[in-house]
Motif scaffolding. Structure first.
Motif, short mmCIF file in Angstrom:
data_model
loop_
_atom_site.label_atom_id
_atom_site.label_comp_id
_atom_site.label_asym_id
_atom_site.label_seq_id
_atom_site.Cartn_x
_atom_site.Cartn_y
_atom_site.Cartn_z
N HIS A 193 0.82 -1.21 0.00
CA HIS A 193 0.00 0.00 0.00
C HIS A 193 0.85 1.26 0.00
O HIS A 193 0.42 2.30 -0.48
CB HIS A 193 -0.96 0.00 1.19
CG HIS A 193 -0.33 0.36 2.49
ND1 HIS A 193 0.29 -0.55 3.30
CD2 HIS A 193 -0.22 1.56 3.13
CE1 HIS A 193 0.75 0.07 4.38
NE2 HIS A 193 0.45 1.34 4.30
N ASP A 219 -9.75 -7.64 -2.84
CA ASP A 219 -11.09 -7.37 -3.34
C ASP A 219 -11.35 -8.01 -4.69
O ASP A 219 -12.48 -8.02 -5.17
CB ASP A 219 -11.32 -5.86 -3.46
CG ASP A 219 -11.24 -5.18 -2.11
OD1 ASP A 219 -11.62 -5.82 -1.12
OD2 ASP A 219 -10.80 -4.03 -2.05
N GLU A 236 -9.88 5.07 1.33
CA GLU A 236 -9.47 3.75 1.78
C GLU A 236 -8.20 3.29 1.07
O GLU A 236 -7.42 2.53 1.62
CB GLU A 236 -10.59 2.73 1.55
CG GLU A 236 -11.72 2.81 2.57
CD GLU A 236 -12.80 3.79 2.16
OE1 GLU A 236 -12.53 4.58 1.23
OE2 GLU A 236 -13.89 3.77 2.75
N ASP A 237 -8.00 3.75 -0.19
CA ASP A 237 -6.79 3.39 -0.91
C ASP A 237 -5.57 4.07 -0.31
O ASP A 237 -4.48 3.49 -0.28
CB ASP A 237 -6.93 3.77 -2.38
CG ASP A 237 -8.09 3.05 -3.05
OD1 ASP A 237 -8.03 1.81 -3.14
OD2 ASP A 237 -9.04 3.72 -3.45
N GLY A 240 -4.93 2.33 2.78
CA GLY A 240 -4.96 0.89 2.56
C GLY A 240 -3.81 0.18 3.22
O GLY A 240 -2.77 0.74 3.51
N VAL A 427 -12.02 0.78 12.36
CA VAL A 427 -12.08 0.13 11.07
C VAL A 427 -12.71 1.08 10.06
O VAL A 427 -13.62 1.84 10.37
CB VAL A 427 -12.89 -1.19 11.12
CG1 VAL A 427 -12.12 -2.26 11.88
CG2 VAL A 427 -14.24 -0.98 11.74
N LEU A 428 -12.18 1.04 8.84
CA LEU A 428 -12.63 1.95 7.79
C LEU A 428 -14.06 1.64 7.40
O LEU A 428 -14.41 0.52 7.08
CB LEU A 428 -11.73 1.82 6.56
CG LEU A 428 -10.27 2.25 6.74
CD1 LEU A 428 -9.46 1.81 5.55
CD2 LEU A 428 -10.18 3.75 6.92
N SER A 461 -8.99 -1.90 7.60
CA SER A 461 -10.18 -2.24 6.83
C SER A 461 -10.99 -3.30 7.56
O SER A 461 -10.46 -4.11 8.34
CB SER A 461 -9.79 -2.75 5.44
OG SER A 461 -9.18 -4.03 5.53
N GLU A 464 -9.85 -6.91 6.80
CA GLU A 464 -8.59 -7.27 7.46
C GLU A 464 -8.81 -7.52 8.95
O GLU A 464 -8.27 -8.47 9.52
CB GLU A 464 -7.56 -6.16 7.27
CG GLU A 464 -6.21 -6.50 7.91
CD GLU A 464 -5.20 -5.37 7.80
OE1 GLU A 464 -4.04 -5.61 8.14
OE2 GLU A 464 -5.58 -4.26 7.39
#
Length: 614
Positions: A193, A219, A236-237, A240, A427-428, A461, A464
């Motif tokens: 990431h 994903d 989120e990226d 990530g 958590v996202l 995430s 995860e």
């Protein structure tokens, strides 16, 4: 053609007769082989390597039949041995080549002229996904790939599918200006990431550049990239994290063909746990939650799945001892994952203190002790980083839940139940997290409200977090508190600014308002208490906290106190909590006043104008 090549295009008359005599057998044998191997079902326009493999297998099998026919069935018909070798090779060349030429002509005719009019786009990344992406883009009238970027610079100057690798990340502004491109696609799902974030930051240096991306490897369900999977870069990226490497064998042993119960199953973490568990094919998955509507929503989602697991949806309160015991006695689960909790810090800090303790601490005891009584092999408590040096009732209640599990583990002389605690941070995209709230505020034109300019949080995430909870369950022997590697903490104000720019706006377009810390809120969260340290495990993202434990006598005294809390005041409960959770330091700010205006009841105080806009 094979006969002509064998005899230098001068076939003797006798062999012409042999050729004509053998021709019916050639038609019959190869037609049957082509039909059996499915050559008539394919579309030439989409011919690819699997089609070539089928052609080779069909021709090889047909050639064996021809050899058998020539040598055994009709020895009077003489076919030169060289013809038996030349003929299948010519077939492979002509059948494979004709399909390749037709596909090339079709694609050039249908796509290339149209794609040349599409928007110029730069592809960042040189991976298998990049190649698949370029193939898809070449068929789209919307896009035209003009250049590729190799972050490692190893392939600069080379060509891939007629697209030149023009440079590295620092060359993006010049390349974008040269081709007039305001779009780039990041095709690096297999990279760490940090590298993906560096690519995003480099692309965002170009004013007006729209950054698109492919989903991360976790994903991607299929290995084939399609245009439908391309989306705008999201926060989120940028936050990530790397793909979690799971012990699938250990998880399969724990979950496959077993009965699994998840409490709080309709919540953010609970529902993701259910999704992950279903992939390991348990015999039965029991989804337990106190919210009827949330459980109904989960049921509607899972009703679309094709699974061999029996799904049971139960509305129940974990504080209801009789109900929980009856459920466990009827279903005999092998694994219980306790994710049900009240987690909203300000909501639980004032006026709801009793419910926080009753649900998070006493409810955990009811669930855990019932599991111990019926002999459930594995009980996993989903805890939080707010349980470390808590300054709020929610964190203190979760720390009590951890101690309750340890007290049950160490207090019982013979317990078949392993009590495992897993502690992690935010958590996202979970319910109540800041990201959905910020999206809504940006859509409304602002301002974005943040409690403090220096507030930081760990982020992970949802998939995860669920995966690591399950992974910890396979590793614990009982009584451990597992701490997840949460990576680097993120300043919330930086997160807000990233979301503003990713929305296509400038930082000055959306105001950021600082409203002051809410009741019980800390500037930063810790994963370990001051007097704790950790031990490594076999998994790089899991460590064991050496935390203060509890014994049977302490647990019995705590339960007596918890049963009295419904009759106690909030102030008295917070004072007593310091005795049970030694590291608890309550928020010294008083509870907000409750006052009425007409018939409306208002809770809390409003920030001053200077606090609203900093």
């Amino acid at each position: 053609m094979a006969f002509h090549l064998r005899f230098n295009f001068d076939v003797p008359p006798v062999f012409q007769g042999y050729f004509l005599d053998s021709l019916p057998a050639v038609f019959i044998f190869y037609s049957v082989c082509f039909y059996v191997f499915g050559l008539y079902r394919g579309l030439w326009r989409f011919a690819s390597l699997p089609d070539l493999k089928r052609i080779v297998r069909a021709i090889a099998f047909g050639a064996l039949l021809m050899v058998s026919f020539a040598l055994l069935a009709h020895p009077s018909i003489i076919i030169p041995r060289s013809v038996l070798f030349i003929h299948p090779m010519l077939l492979v060349i002509m059948m494979g080549g004709s399909r390749f030429l037709y596909r090339s002509w079709k694609e050039r005719r249908l796509f290339n002229n149209v794609a040349a009019q599409g928007k110029p786009v730069i592809v960042i990344g040189v991976e298998d996904s990049s190649l698949n992406l370029i193939k898809e883009l070449s068929k789209s009238p919307e896009w035209r790939v003009v250049a590729m970027i190799d972050p490692s610079k190893k392939l600069v100057g080379r060509e891939i599918m007629h697209t030149k690798v023009e440079g590295g990340l620092e060359d993006i502004p010049q390349i974008a200006e040269r081709y007039g491109s305001l779009h780039c696609m990041i095709a690096m799902p297999g990279s760490r990431h940090e590298k993906r974030r560096a690519a995003v930051e480099a692309a965002r240096q170009v004013e007006g550049m729209e950054v698109l991306t492919l989903p991360a490897m976790s994903d991607l369900i299929s290995g084939r990239i399609s245009l439908s999977q391309i989306r705008k870069i999201d926060v989120e990226d940028l936050l990530g994290r790397d793909v979690v490497q799971l012990d699938t064998h250990g998880l399969s042993q724990m979950l496959a063909y077993k009965v699994v119960l998840v409490s709080g199953a309709a919540g953010s973490i609970g529902s993701e746990l259910c999704r992950q568990i279903l992939s390991f094919h348990p015999t039965q998955l029991i989804c337990l939650d106190i919210s009827e509507y949330a459980l109904y929503t989960l049921q509607q989602e899972f009703s679309q799945l094709v699974t061999d697991t029996e799904l049971v949806y139960l509305v129940a309160d974990v504080k209801n001892q009789a109900r929980i015991q009856r459920i466990l006695a009827e279903h005999h689960p092998d694994v219980v994952l306790h994710a049900g909790a009240y987690k909203h810090v300000p909501m639980m800090e004032h006026f709801n203190v009793v419910e926080a303790l009753q649900n998070n601490a006493y409810g955990t005891y009811q669930m855990a002790s019932a599991c111990q009584q019926v002999g459930v092999p594995t009980f996993v408590l989903v805890s939080t980083d707010k349980a470390v040096n808590p300054t709020n009732v929610m964190g203190a209640s979760k720390r009590l839940a951890e101690l309750i599990c340890q007290g049950l583990q160490h207090g019982a002389k013979q317990s078949v139940t392993r009590f495992i605690t897993v502690r992690f941070g935010n958590v996202l995209g979970s319910s109540g997290s800041v990201i959905p709230k910020f999206r809504e505020q940006i859509a409304q034109g602002g301002p974005i409200t943040i409690t403090h300019p220096d507030i930081t949080r760990y982020f992970m995430s949802i998939p995860e977090a669920a995966q690591l909870v399950l992974q910890a369950a396979t590793m614990g022997n009982g009584g451990e508190v597992f701490v997840l590697d949460m990576g680097t903490p993120v300043k919330i104000v930086d997160l807000a600014r990233d979301m503003i720019t990713l929305s296509g706006l400038q930082a000055q377009d959306i105001q950021i308002a600082f409203t002051g810390l809410r009741p019980g809120e800390k500037l930063y969260e810790e994963l370990l208490a001051d007097d704790e340290n950790t031990l490594p495990t076999s998994h790089e993202k899991l460590r064991i906290a050496r935390a203060r434990s509890a014994d049977h006598d302490w647990l019995q005294a705590l339960l007596s106190w918890l049963q009295q809390t419904p009759t106690m005041s909030d102030a008295q409960i917070k004072k007593d909590l310091q005795r049970w959770v030694e590291e608890y330091q309550p928020d010294p700010r008083p509870a907000p006043e409750v006052f009425t205006r007409g018939s409306a009841l208002t809770l809390g105080t409003l920030p001053s104008p200077s606090q609203q806009i900093h």
